[in-house]
Motif scaffolding. Sequence first.
Motif, PDB file in Angstrom:
ATOM      1  N   ILE A  76       0.842  -1.205   0.000  1.00  0.00           N
ATOM      2  CA  ILE A  76       0.000   0.000   0.000  1.00  0.00           C
ATOM      3  C   ILE A  76       0.878   1.256   0.000  1.00  0.00           C
ATOM      4  N   ILE A  77       1.909   1.276   0.817  1.00  0.00           N
ATOM      5  CA  ILE A  77       2.788   2.446   0.887  1.00  0.00           C
ATOM      6  C   ILE A  77       3.538   2.635  -0.435  1.00  0.00           C
ATOM      7  N   PHE A  78       3.959   1.523  -1.048  1.00  0.00           N
ATOM      8  CA  PHE A  78       4.624   1.633  -2.349  1.00  0.00           C
ATOM      9  C   PHE A  78       3.670   2.228  -3.386  1.00  0.00           C
ATOM     10  N   GLY A  79       2.393   1.860  -3.332  1.00  0.00           N
ATOM     11  CA  GLY A  79       1.411   2.456  -4.220  1.00  0.00           C
ATOM     12  C   GLY A  79       1.240   3.943  -3.986  1.00  0.00           C
ATOM     13  N   VAL A  80       1.279   4.358  -2.729  1.00  0.00           N
ATOM     14  CA  VAL A  80       1.166   5.781  -2.411  1.00  0.00           C
ATOM     15  C   VAL A  80       2.397   6.536  -2.907  1.00  0.00           C
ATOM     16  N   ILE A  81       3.584   5.937  -2.751  1.00  0.00           N
ATOM     17  CA  ILE A  81       4.794   6.582  -3.248  1.00  0.00           C
ATOM     18  C   ILE A  81       4.733   6.736  -4.772  1.00  0.00           C
ATOM     19  N   LEU A  82       4.231   5.708  -5.453  1.00  0.00           N
ATOM     20  CA  LEU A  82       4.082   5.828  -6.908  1.00  0.00           C
ATOM     21  C   LEU A  82       3.057   6.896  -7.280  1.00  0.00           C
ATOM     22  N   SER A  83       2.046   7.097  -6.441  1.00  0.00           N
ATOM     23  CA  SER A  83       1.033   8.097  -6.769  1.00  0.00           C
ATOM     24  C   SER A  83       1.592   9.516  -6.719  1.00  0.00           C
ATOM     25  N   THR A  84       2.697   9.733  -5.996  1.00  0.00           N
ATOM     26  CA  THR A  84       3.300  11.067  -5.988  1.00  0.00           C
ATOM     27  C   THR A  84       4.019  11.357  -7.300  1.00  0.00           C
ATOM     28  N   ARG A  85       4.331  10.338  -8.075  1.00  0.00           N
ATOM     29  CA  ARG A  85       5.004  10.509  -9.373  1.00  0.00           C
ATOM     30  C   ARG A  85       4.028  10.660 -10.538  1.00  0.00           C
TER      31      ARG A  85
END
Length: 81
Positions: free
Chosen positions: A70-79
């Motif tokens: 989930i956190i990796f998905g959130v980090i990708l959403s910032t890009r």
Amino acid sequence: MPKPKTRKKAVYTPPKTTQQVKMSPRWLAPVMVACWIIGILWISIYYVAPDAPLLGTLANWNLLIGFGFIIFGVILSTRWR
């Protein structure tokens, strides 16, 4: 009477207008959403069936794995643009 001092350079320089719009890669959005779904499903399956063959041996590490996705998905959403 002394002459008033004038500036030799303009006070404001407008930015150049040749900026390109940044685009995110095509793979970013599907990977981002897939990470969210995998993370939520991993945690949900662990709570529904904690004694499943693969999940039972990891015990509470399943929560870390699920939240990691989930956190990796959130980090990708910032890009994403």
